[in-house]
Design a protein around this motif. Structure first.
Motif, PDB file in Angstrom:
ATOM      1  N   VAL A 117       0.859  -1.186   0.000  1.00 28.40           N
ATOM      2  CA  VAL A 117       0.000   0.000   0.000  1.00 28.40           C
ATOM      3  C   VAL A 117       0.896   1.237   0.000  1.00 28.40           C
ATOM      4  O   VAL A 117       1.887   1.289   0.731  1.00 28.40           O
ATOM      5  CB  VAL A 117      -0.914   0.044   1.247  1.00 28.40           C
ATOM      6  N   VAL A 118       0.521   2.221  -0.823  1.00 27.46           N
ATOM      7  CA  VAL A 118       1.244   3.493  -0.841  1.00 27.46           C
ATOM      8  C   VAL A 118       0.250   4.616  -0.549  1.00 27.46           C
ATOM      9  O   VAL A 118      -0.758   4.756  -1.246  1.00 27.46           O
ATOM     10  CB  VAL A 118       1.916   3.754  -2.214  1.00 27.46           C
ATOM     11  N   PHE A 119       0.530   5.380   0.507  1.00 26.59           N
ATOM     12  CA  PHE A 119      -0.234   6.598   0.803  1.00 26.59           C
ATOM     13  C   PHE A 119       0.480   7.731   0.075  1.00 26.59           C
ATOM     14  O   PHE A 119       1.669   7.974   0.308  1.00 26.59           O
ATOM     15  CB  PHE A 119      -0.289   6.860   2.305  1.00 26.59           C
ATOM     16  N   ILE A 120      -0.250   8.418  -0.796  1.00 27.72           N
ATOM     17  CA  ILE A 120       0.367   9.347  -1.728  1.00 27.72           C
ATOM     18  C   ILE A 120      -0.005  10.794  -1.419  1.00 27.72           C
ATOM     19  O   ILE A 120      -1.185  11.127  -1.318  1.00 27.72           O
ATOM     20  CB  ILE A 120      -0.048   9.004  -3.175  1.00 27.72           C
ATOM     21  N   PRO A 121       1.023  11.664  -1.306  1.00 27.99           N
ATOM     22  CA  PRO A 121       0.727  13.092  -1.125  1.00 27.99           C
ATOM     23  C   PRO A 121       0.211  13.675  -2.430  1.00 27.99           C
ATOM     24  O   PRO A 121       0.577  13.224  -3.509  1.00 27.99           O
ATOM     25  CB  PRO A 121       2.091  13.683  -0.756  1.00 27.99           C
ATOM     26  N   GLY A 154      -4.593   8.061  -2.137  1.00 28.23           N
ATOM     27  CA  GLY A 154      -4.328   9.477  -1.993  1.00 28.23           C
ATOM     28  C   GLY A 154      -5.013   9.999  -0.744  1.00 28.23           C
ATOM     29  O   GLY A 154      -6.019   9.436  -0.288  1.00 28.23           O
ATOM     30  N   VAL A 155      -4.444  11.040  -0.168  1.00 28.47           N
ATOM     31  CA  VAL A 155      -5.078  11.719   0.964  1.00 28.47           C
ATOM     32  C   VAL A 155      -5.132  13.200   0.629  1.00 28.47           C
ATOM     33  O   VAL A 155      -4.158  13.777   0.152  1.00 28.47           O
ATOM     34  CB  VAL A 155      -4.331  11.450   2.295  1.00 28.47           C
ATOM     35  N   SER A 156      -6.293  13.801   0.820  1.00 31.68           N
ATOM     36  CA  SER A 156      -6.497  15.187   0.391  1.00 31.68           C
ATOM     37  C   SER A 156      -7.324  15.969   1.398  1.00 31.68           C
ATOM     38  O   SER A 156      -8.307  15.460   1.931  1.00 31.68           O
ATOM     39  CB  SER A 156      -7.212  15.191  -0.969  1.00 31.68           C
ATOM     40  N   LEU A 157      -6.941  17.207   1.609  1.00 35.78           N
ATOM     41  CA  LEU A 157      -7.723  18.097   2.466  1.00 35.78           C
ATOM     42  C   LEU A 157      -8.995  18.568   1.780  1.00 35.78           C
ATOM     43  O   LEU A 157      -9.920  19.028   2.426  1.00 35.78           O
ATOM     44  CB  LEU A 157      -6.878  19.323   2.843  1.00 35.78           C
ATOM     45  N   PHE A 158      -9.026  18.445   0.440  1.00 32.50           N
ATOM     46  CA  PHE A 158     -10.121  19.002  -0.349  1.00 32.50           C
ATOM     47  C   PHE A 158     -10.780  17.916  -1.194  1.00 32.50           C
ATOM     48  O   PHE A 158     -10.177  16.884  -1.481  1.00 32.50           O
ATOM     49  CB  PHE A 158      -9.598  20.131  -1.236  1.00 32.50           C
ATOM     50  N   GLU A 159     -12.008  18.193  -1.615  1.00 27.54           N
ATOM     51  CA  GLU A 159     -12.766  17.217  -2.409  1.00 27.54           C
ATOM     52  C   GLU A 159     -12.289  17.199  -3.863  1.00 27.54           C
ATOM     53  O   GLU A 159     -11.521  18.052  -4.293  1.00 27.54           O
ATOM     54  CB  GLU A 159     -14.265  17.538  -2.328  1.00 27.54           C
ATOM     55  N   ALA A 160     -12.787  16.221  -4.621  1.00 28.37           N
ATOM     56  CA  ALA A 160     -12.351  15.981  -6.001  1.00 28.37           C
ATOM     57  C   ALA A 160     -12.777  17.092  -6.951  1.00 28.37           C
ATOM     58  O   ALA A 160     -13.860  17.650  -6.829  1.00 28.37           O
ATOM     59  CB  ALA A 160     -12.908  14.655  -6.499  1.00 28.37           C
ATOM     60  N   PRO A 173      -2.814   6.515 -11.836  1.00 25.25           N
ATOM     61  CA  PRO A 173      -4.038   6.853 -11.099  1.00 25.25           C
ATOM     62  C   PRO A 173      -4.125   6.155  -9.735  1.00 25.25           C
ATOM     63  O   PRO A 173      -3.470   5.148  -9.486  1.00 25.25           O
ATOM     64  CB  PRO A 173      -5.153   6.381 -12.031  1.00 25.25           C
ATOM     65  N   LEU A 174      -4.961   6.715  -8.894  1.00 21.62           N
ATOM     66  CA  LEU A 174      -5.203   6.195  -7.545  1.00 21.62           C
ATOM     67  C   LEU A 174      -6.247   5.083  -7.566  1.00 21.62           C
ATOM     68  O   LEU A 174      -7.072   5.010  -8.464  1.00 21.62           O
ATOM     69  CB  LEU A 174      -5.731   7.330  -6.655  1.00 21.62           C
ATOM     70  N   ASN A 175      -6.219   4.258  -6.519  1.00 26.00           N
ATOM     71  CA  ASN A 175      -7.305   3.312  -6.262  1.00 26.00           C
ATOM     72  C   ASN A 175      -8.350   3.948  -5.353  1.00 26.00           C
ATOM     73  O   ASN A 175      -9.542   3.719  -5.502  1.00 26.00           O
ATOM     74  CB  ASN A 175      -6.785   2.035  -5.603  1.00 26.00           C
ATOM     75  N   TYR A 176      -7.863   4.755  -4.396  1.00 25.20           N
ATOM     76  CA  TYR A 176      -8.719   5.437  -3.427  1.00 25.20           C
ATOM     77  C   TYR A 176      -8.166   6.829  -3.176  1.00 25.20           C
ATOM     78  O   TYR A 176      -6.968   7.069  -3.333  1.00 25.20           O
ATOM     79  CB  TYR A 176      -8.727   4.722  -2.066  1.00 25.20           C
ATOM     80  N   CYS A 177      -9.047   7.718  -2.756  1.00 23.30           N
ATOM     81  CA  CYS A 177      -8.596   8.987  -2.182  1.00 23.30           C
ATOM     82  C   CYS A 177      -9.514   9.282  -0.998  1.00 23.30           C
ATOM     83  O   CYS A 177     -10.737   9.150  -1.095  1.00 23.30           O
ATOM     84  CB  CYS A 177      -8.616  10.133  -3.189  1.00 23.30           C
ATOM     85  N   VAL A 178      -8.887   9.658   0.105  1.00 22.39           N
ATOM     86  CA  VAL A 178      -9.621   9.914   1.341  1.00 22.39           C
ATOM     87  C   VAL A 178      -9.480  11.381   1.708  1.00 22.39           C
ATOM     88  O   VAL A 178      -8.377  11.930   1.735  1.00 22.39           O
ATOM     89  CB  VAL A 178      -9.101   9.001   2.468  1.00 22.39           C
TER      90      VAL A 178
END
Length: 189
Positions: A117-121, A154-160, A173-178
């Protein structure tokens, strides 16, 4: 929107966020990550936050990983601009790089193929799972070295955003973004 415009927009939004709001959002993201179907795996690559750029505070997620006895791997950029995967332990000493990224002084390197698993900035992402980073390409290069089944979160402070206009074939591309409010699952997953 073009990546350069998204970088400008989200860098400003991030700059304007308060520290208490950043910490609160980081905690929400860490709690949301617990809902993903990723916790039975072994090796987790996670970036350490650049506080000056008001990145998500990943220390909460690192604590969760350590509490679950997972192998926590953090990046270090070598002299050739390549990401090394360094095993994080209780004894790992960190030092800020020229980009103000906390990195291990000594690297107990883990092969990219071992990472599950990779958590991506990122600065921004779209509803198809494309992301906008800082533009250096570190993560796109690194992700191509990983197994095809590596889970990209991916982890994001803001929505898509609806879409990113200039996605290239080099972009992974990402599998998930939270985000603090929502978890996105993308068709590529």
């Amino acid at each position: 929107m073009l990546k350069k415009d998204l970088r400008r927009k989200y860098s400003k939004l991030r700059k304007d966020i308060s520290v208490p709001s950043l910490i609160n959002s980081s905690l929400h993201i860490s709690n949301r990550l617990l809902q993903l179907p990723i916790w039975s795996l072994d090796y987790y690559h996670i970036f350490l936050s650049i506080s000056q750029k008001k990145e998500i505070d990943t220390s909460f997620t690192v604590s969760i990983l350590q509490g679950k006895n997972k192998n926590v791997v953090v990046p270090k950029v070598d002299s050739n601009g390549k990401l090394l995967n360094c095993l994080l332990s209780q004894n790992t000493k960190l030092k800020k790089s020229v980009w103000q990224i906390p990195e291990p002084v000594e690297c107990n390197e883990i092969p990219s193929k071992l990472i599950d698993v990779v958590f991506i900035p990122l600065l921004a992402f779209d509803t198809q799972g494309n992301r906008v980073g800082y533009g250096k390409g570190f993560y796109d290069g690194f992700l191509k070295e990983c197994r095809p089944d590596v889970i990209k979160v991916g982890v994001s402070l803001f929505e898509a955003e609806k879409s990113i206009a200039d996605v290239s074939t080099e972009d992974v591309p990402l599998n998930y973004c939270v985000t603090p409010e929502k978890t996105y699952t993308f068709p590529s997953s």
